[in-house]
Write an enzyme that holds these catalytic residues in place. Structure first.
Site, mmCIF file in Angstrom:
data_model
loop_
_atom_site.group_PDB
_atom_site.id
_atom_site.type_symbol
_atom_site.label_atom_id
_atom_site.label_comp_id
_atom_site.label_asym_id
_atom_site.label_seq_id
_atom_site.Cartn_x
_atom_site.Cartn_y
_atom_site.Cartn_z
ATOM 1 N N ARG A 82 0.880 -1.185 0.000
ATOM 2 C CA ARG A 82 0.000 0.000 0.000
ATOM 3 C C ARG A 82 0.906 1.220 0.000
ATOM 4 N NH1 ARG A 82 -5.373 1.713 3.297
ATOM 5 N NH2 ARG A 82 -6.159 0.264 1.752
ATOM 6 N N HIS A 87 -7.339 0.735 -6.591
ATOM 7 C CA HIS A 87 -7.608 -0.107 -5.417
ATOM 8 C C HIS A 87 -8.359 -1.356 -5.890
ATOM 9 C CE1 HIS A 87 -7.848 -1.181 -1.357
ATOM 10 N NE2 HIS A 87 -8.722 -0.314 -0.888
ATOM 11 N N GLN A 140 -10.309 -3.815 -3.489
ATOM 12 C CA GLN A 140 -11.604 -3.294 -3.048
ATOM 13 C C GLN A 140 -12.676 -3.553 -4.103
ATOM 14 O OE1 GLN A 140 -12.382 -1.534 -0.016
ATOM 15 N NE2 GLN A 140 -14.422 -2.010 -0.771
ATOM 16 N N ASP A 168 -17.156 7.873 -2.244
ATOM 17 C CA ASP A 168 -15.934 7.696 -1.443
ATOM 18 C C ASP A 168 -15.594 9.062 -0.857
ATOM 19 O OD1 ASP A 168 -13.569 6.672 -0.374
ATOM 20 O OD2 ASP A 168 -12.436 6.826 -2.241
ATOM 21 N N CYS A 195 -16.363 2.220 -0.047
ATOM 22 C CA CYS A 195 -15.254 1.342 0.337
ATOM 23 C C CYS A 195 -14.875 1.490 1.806
ATOM 24 C CB CYS A 195 -14.042 1.622 -0.547
ATOM 25 S SG CYS A 195 -13.415 3.313 -0.395
ATOM 26 N N ARG A 204 -13.942 -8.055 1.587
ATOM 27 C CA ARG A 204 -12.501 -7.883 1.349
ATOM 28 C C ARG A 204 -11.780 -9.179 1.720
ATOM 29 N NH1 ARG A 204 -10.164 -2.877 1.246
ATOM 30 N NH2 ARG A 204 -8.315 -4.106 0.759
#
Ligand code: CP
Ligand code: NVA
Length: 303
Positions: A105, A132, A135, A223, A262, A290
């Site tokens: 990450r 991402h 996700q 988001d 998310c 996830r």
């Protein structure tokens, strides 16, 4: 030696591969619910490097890896030589001698691709400022559990144009749904990304108005307006206000539309608390998925 199976971005993997991962994820989820301990990753080791904070990614990868019989090592970059300037290439070469896969990450997408180009083990994108994909796999799994195939459905994205937007655009092409991106003027997704998605069958429209995007949608997604590494800017934030997902906006979508995020959410910024906690919200399933989606990803990478 065959090239490692990296999971870097949805545009780098063909639809049958992504579909295969989702099928396997659903199988892992069913097995877990039935109390079956499937351990295909016994003896495998995943290193996770975090240059940005995380709750879901960190915990779901660790739990998933352990449930599949493997183990994890978590590296915070400031506690490693990477934080002191050892190159990403040298780090990749060294870690590849110890572990079976590496998850990163980072804010810098090029670091991820650099890591993958030097690693001799699979590299997984655990979020960059550009994408991402883990996700999105959880999001597609969640939508399809609730409403059946996403192919041909209409998804409305509301708010910022960020790593999640970019990945939803890639997903529109890979999974064949219509995507309407509603964002303040003059924000626009990058043209090369839109061109790629459209060339690959994604019907992606960019609108500078919320209502037109959510009207008749099967799924409404948003988001945060301030992603990791960004500094809140009052002038910029003001422009997002008309793109907040509230009950009025959800009422324009189909009656059985789902709301997705998310997480982490900023309640009453990009989404009101009543929508986030309301009956159309599937955000907790997304978070749970996830775990299952990443089991599918890990199993594919390490096969
Ligand atoms: N959605 C997500 O990636 O959450 P974390 O930042 O908590 O990992
Ligand atoms: N766009 C958000 C996603 C968090 C999971 C960020 O990058 O901070």
């Amino acid at each position: 030696m065959a090239d490692p199976r990296h999971f870097l971005d949805l545009d780098r993997l063909e639809t049958p591969v992504l579909r295969g991962i989702l099928t396997s994820a659903a199988g892992f989820k069913r097995a877990n619910a039935a109390g079956e301990r499937l351990q295909p990753l016994k003896g495998k080791m995943l290193a996770m490097i975090f240059e940005r904070p995380s709750t879901r990614t960190r915990v779901s990868f660790e739990v998933g890896m352990r449930q599949l019989g493997g183990e994890v090592i978590v590296l915070e970059s400031h506690g490693t030589q990477l934080g002191r300037g050892e190159t990403i290439g040298d780090t990749a070469r060294v870690l590849s001698r110890y572990v079976d896969a590496i998850m990163l990450r980072t804010s810098d997408h090029e670091k991820l691709t650099e890591l993958a180009s030097h690693a001799t083990v699979p590299v997984i994108n655990g979020l960059t400022s550009r994408s991402h994909p883990c996700q999105l796999m959880a999001d597609i799994l969640t939508y399809e559990e609730r409403r059946g195939p996403i192919t041909g459905k209409s998804v409305a994205w509301a708010g910022d144009v960020n790593n999640m937007t970019y990945t939803w655009i890639q997903a529109a092409a890979r999974f064949g749904f219509d995507l309407k991106v509603a964002c303040p003027n003059p924000l626009e997704p990058p043209k090369p990304l839109l061109d790629w998605a459209r060339k690959n069958g994604g019907k992606v429209e960019v609108l500078h108005e919320l209502d037109a995007a959510v009207r008749g949608a099967d799924c409404v997604v948003t988001d945060t307006w301030v992603s990791m590494g960004q500094t809140p800017d009052a002038h910029r934030l003001k422009k997002f206000q008309p793109f907040r997902v509230d009950a009025r906006a959800m009422a324009l979508a189909k009656p059985d539309a789902v709301f997705m995020h998310c997480l982490p959410a900023h309640r009453d910024d990009e989404v009101t608390g009543d929508v986030l906690d309301g009956p159309q919200s599937v955000v907790w399933d997304e978070a749970e998925n996830r775990l299952h989606a990443q089991k599918g990803i890990l199993d594919w990478c390490l096969q």
